[in-house]
Design a protein around this motif. Sequence first.
Motif, PDB file in Angstrom:
ATOM      1  N   MET A  36      18.531  14.375 -33.631  1.00  0.00           N
ATOM      2  CA  MET A  36      18.010  14.472 -32.281  1.00  0.00           C
ATOM      3  C   MET A  36      19.115  14.131 -31.291  1.00  0.00           C
ATOM      4  SD  MET A  36      14.501  13.423 -30.871  1.00  0.00           S
ATOM      5  CE  MET A  36      14.062  14.065 -29.333  1.00  0.00           C
ATOM      6  N   LEU A  37      19.219  14.913 -30.256  1.00  0.00           N
ATOM      7  CA  LEU A  37      20.231  14.741 -29.230  1.00  0.00           C
ATOM      8  C   LEU A  37      19.760  13.682 -28.237  1.00  0.00           C
ATOM      9  CD1 LEU A  37      22.905  15.896 -28.211  1.00  0.00           C
ATOM     10  CD2 LEU A  37      21.590  17.510 -26.874  1.00  0.00           C
ATOM     11  N   ASN A  38      20.604  12.702 -27.951  1.00  0.00           N
ATOM     12  CA  ASN A  38      20.195  11.649 -27.032  1.00  0.00           C
ATOM     13  C   ASN A  38      20.927  11.729 -25.688  1.00  0.00           C
ATOM     14  OD1 ASN A  38      22.702  10.842 -27.775  1.00  0.00           O
ATOM     15  ND2 ASN A  38      22.118   8.823 -28.506  1.00  0.00           N
ATOM     16  N   CYS A  39      21.483  12.886 -25.382  1.00  0.00           N
ATOM     17  CA  CYS A  39      22.130  13.059 -24.080  1.00  0.00           C
ATOM     18  C   CYS A  39      21.791  14.443 -23.531  1.00  0.00           C
ATOM     19  CB  CYS A  39      23.643  12.890 -24.186  1.00  0.00           C
ATOM     20  SG  CYS A  39      24.484  14.156 -25.127  1.00  0.00           S
ATOM     21  N   GLU A  40      22.019  14.575 -22.244  1.00  0.00           N
ATOM     22  CA  GLU A  40      21.756  15.861 -21.590  1.00  0.00           C
ATOM     23  C   GLU A  40      22.858  16.845 -21.952  1.00  0.00           C
ATOM     24  OE1 GLU A  40      21.675  17.654 -17.087  1.00  0.00           O
ATOM     25  OE2 GLU A  40      21.158  15.560 -17.378  1.00  0.00           O
ATOM     26  N   LEU A  41      22.464  18.061 -22.294  1.00  0.00           N
ATOM     27  CA  LEU A  41      23.420  19.106 -22.661  1.00  0.00           C
ATOM     28  C   LEU A  41      23.158  20.326 -21.794  1.00  0.00           C
ATOM     29  CD1 LEU A  41      25.605  20.042 -24.757  1.00  0.00           C
ATOM     30  CD2 LEU A  41      23.711  20.973 -26.061  1.00  0.00           C
ATOM     31  N   ASN A  42      24.187  20.792 -21.098  1.00  0.00           N
ATOM     32  CA  ASN A  42      24.098  22.012 -20.305  1.00  0.00           C
ATOM     33  C   ASN A  42      24.804  23.119 -21.069  1.00  0.00           C
ATOM     34  OD1 ASN A  42      22.845  20.703 -18.059  1.00  0.00           O
ATOM     35  ND2 ASN A  42      24.841  19.841 -17.571  1.00  0.00           N
ATOM     36  N   PHE A  43      24.149  24.273 -21.206  1.00  0.00           N
ATOM     37  CA  PHE A  43      24.624  25.348 -22.062  1.00  0.00           C
ATOM     38  C   PHE A  43      24.585  26.667 -21.308  1.00  0.00           C
ATOM     39  CE2 PHE A  43      23.373  28.827 -24.881  1.00  0.00           C
ATOM     40  CZ  PHE A  43      24.356  28.767 -25.852  1.00  0.00           C
ATOM     41  N   ASN A  44      25.661  27.457 -21.396  1.00  0.00           N
ATOM     42  CA  ASN A  44      25.692  28.800 -20.822  1.00  0.00           C
ATOM     43  C   ASN A  44      26.345  29.742 -21.821  1.00  0.00           C
ATOM     44  OD1 ASN A  44      24.619  28.537 -18.063  1.00  0.00           O
ATOM     45  ND2 ASN A  44      26.303  27.096 -17.851  1.00  0.00           N
ATOM     46  N   LEU A  45      25.865  30.975 -21.840  1.00  0.00           N
ATOM     47  CA  LEU A  45      26.345  31.975 -22.787  1.00  0.00           C
ATOM     48  C   LEU A  45      26.573  33.288 -22.063  1.00  0.00           C
ATOM     49  CD1 LEU A  45      26.789  32.881 -25.775  1.00  0.00           C
ATOM     50  CD2 LEU A  45      24.344  33.381 -25.850  1.00  0.00           C
ATOM     51  N   TRP A  46      27.721  33.917 -22.349  1.00  0.00           N
ATOM     52  CA  TRP A  46      28.044  35.241 -21.825  1.00  0.00           C
ATOM     53  C   TRP A  46      28.346  36.137 -23.024  1.00  0.00           C
ATOM     54  CZ3 TRP A  46      29.738  30.669 -19.881  1.00  0.00           C
ATOM     55  CH2 TRP A  46      29.476  30.406 -18.546  1.00  0.00           C
ATOM     56  N   ILE A  47      27.778  37.342 -23.058  1.00  0.00           N
ATOM     57  CA  ILE A  47      28.028  38.291 -24.138  1.00  0.00           C
ATOM     58  C   ILE A  47      28.526  39.594 -23.519  1.00  0.00           C
ATOM     59  CG2 ILE A  47      27.006  39.631 -26.022  1.00  0.00           C
ATOM     60  CD1 ILE A  47      25.163  37.300 -26.541  1.00  0.00           C
TER      61      ILE A  47
ATOM     62  N   MET B  28      30.916  30.876 -24.847  1.00  0.00           N
ATOM     63  CA  MET B  28      29.884  29.851 -24.803  1.00  0.00           C
ATOM     64  C   MET B  28      30.507  28.615 -24.164  1.00  0.00           C
ATOM     65  SD  MET B  28      27.823  28.058 -27.950  1.00  0.00           S
ATOM     66  CE  MET B  28      29.332  27.522 -28.728  1.00  0.00           C
ATOM     67  N   GLN B  29      29.806  28.045 -23.219  1.00  0.00           N
ATOM     68  CA  GLN B  29      30.306  26.864 -22.535  1.00  0.00           C
ATOM     69  C   GLN B  29      29.195  25.821 -22.514  1.00  0.00           C
ATOM     70  OE1 GLN B  29      30.783  26.825 -18.129  1.00  0.00           O
ATOM     71  NE2 GLN B  29      32.954  26.684 -18.645  1.00  0.00           N
ATOM     72  N   TYR B  30      29.530  24.624 -22.919  1.00  0.00           N
ATOM     73  CA  TYR B  30      28.547  23.554 -22.828  1.00  0.00           C
ATOM     74  C   TYR B  30      29.191  22.287 -22.286  1.00  0.00           C
ATOM     75  CZ  TYR B  30      30.285  22.276 -27.513  1.00  0.00           C
ATOM     76  OH  TYR B  30      31.066  21.942 -28.585  1.00  0.00           O
ATOM     77  N   SER B  31      28.372  21.522 -21.570  1.00  0.00           N
ATOM     78  CA  SER B  31      28.828  20.292 -20.944  1.00  0.00           C
ATOM     79  C   SER B  31      27.899  19.160 -21.339  1.00  0.00           C
ATOM     80  CB  SER B  31      28.826  20.424 -19.416  1.00  0.00           C
ATOM     81  OG  SER B  31      29.637  21.482 -19.006  1.00  0.00           O
ATOM     82  N   PHE B  32      28.472  17.969 -21.445  1.00  0.00           N
ATOM     83  CA  PHE B  32      27.692  16.798 -21.831  1.00  0.00           C
ATOM     84  C   PHE B  32      28.403  15.550 -21.317  1.00  0.00           C
ATOM     85  CE2 PHE B  32      30.692  17.997 -25.060  1.00  0.00           C
ATOM     86  CZ  PHE B  32      31.323  16.813 -25.391  1.00  0.00           C
ATOM     87  N   PRO B  33      27.631  14.494 -21.033  1.00  0.00           N
ATOM     88  CA  PRO B  33      28.261  13.255 -20.585  1.00  0.00           C
ATOM     89  C   PRO B  33      28.831  12.479 -21.775  1.00  0.00           C
ATOM     90  CG  PRO B  33      25.882  13.018 -20.574  1.00  0.00           C
ATOM     91  CD  PRO B  33      26.179  14.432 -20.969  1.00  0.00           C
ATOM     92  N   LEU B  34      30.025  11.930 -21.594  1.00  0.00           N
ATOM     93  CA  LEU B  34      30.648  11.101 -22.615  1.00  0.00           C
ATOM     94  C   LEU B  34      31.372   9.963 -21.916  1.00  0.00           C
ATOM     95  CD1 LEU B  34      31.337  10.674 -25.626  1.00  0.00           C
ATOM     96  CD2 LEU B  34      33.378  12.058 -25.240  1.00  0.00           C
ATOM     97  N   ASP B  35      30.962   8.766 -22.190  1.00  0.00           N
ATOM     98  CA  ASP B  35      31.551   7.584 -21.571  1.00  0.00           C
ATOM     99  C   ASP B  35      31.563   7.688 -20.053  1.00  0.00           C
ATOM    100  OD1 ASP B  35      32.029   6.458 -24.085  1.00  0.00           O
ATOM    101  OD2 ASP B  35      34.021   7.382 -24.211  1.00  0.00           O
ATOM    102  N   GLY B  36      30.462   8.190 -19.487  1.00  0.00           N
ATOM    103  CA  GLY B  36      30.315   8.259 -18.045  1.00  0.00           C
ATOM    104  C   GLY B  36      30.987   9.442 -17.368  1.00  0.00           C
ATOM    105  N   GLU B  37      31.635  10.307 -18.126  1.00  0.00           N
ATOM    106  CA  GLU B  37      32.294  11.487 -17.554  1.00  0.00           C
ATOM    107  C   GLU B  37      31.757  12.749 -18.217  1.00  0.00           C
ATOM    108  OE1 GLU B  37      36.549  11.467 -17.329  1.00  0.00           O
ATOM    109  OE2 GLU B  37      36.600   9.280 -17.236  1.00  0.00           O
TER     110      GLU B  37
END
Length: 68
Positions: free
Chosen positions: A1-12, A45-54
């Motif tokens: 289970m993922l315990n952080c917010e994940l932003n995901f975008n996909l271009w084909i 594919m691009q995804y973003s997530f918080p890690l150590d406050g950044e």
Amino acid sequence: MLNCELNFNLWIYNRWGQLIYTGSDGWDGLVNGGNALPGTYTFLMQYSFPLDGEMQTVEKRGSFTLIM
């Protein structure tokens, strides 16, 4: 289970480099309301997530072959 917010975008893109899908959900294999033709496609594919406050952003590029 993922315990952080994940932003995901996909271009084909098709074999001619035309963008055929963009979104934050998985691609359903449709192009202009019809099934995509078999062949090779490329993706970004691009995804973003918080890690150590950044926010961290990761990009993955590649290709896949659609078969029917």
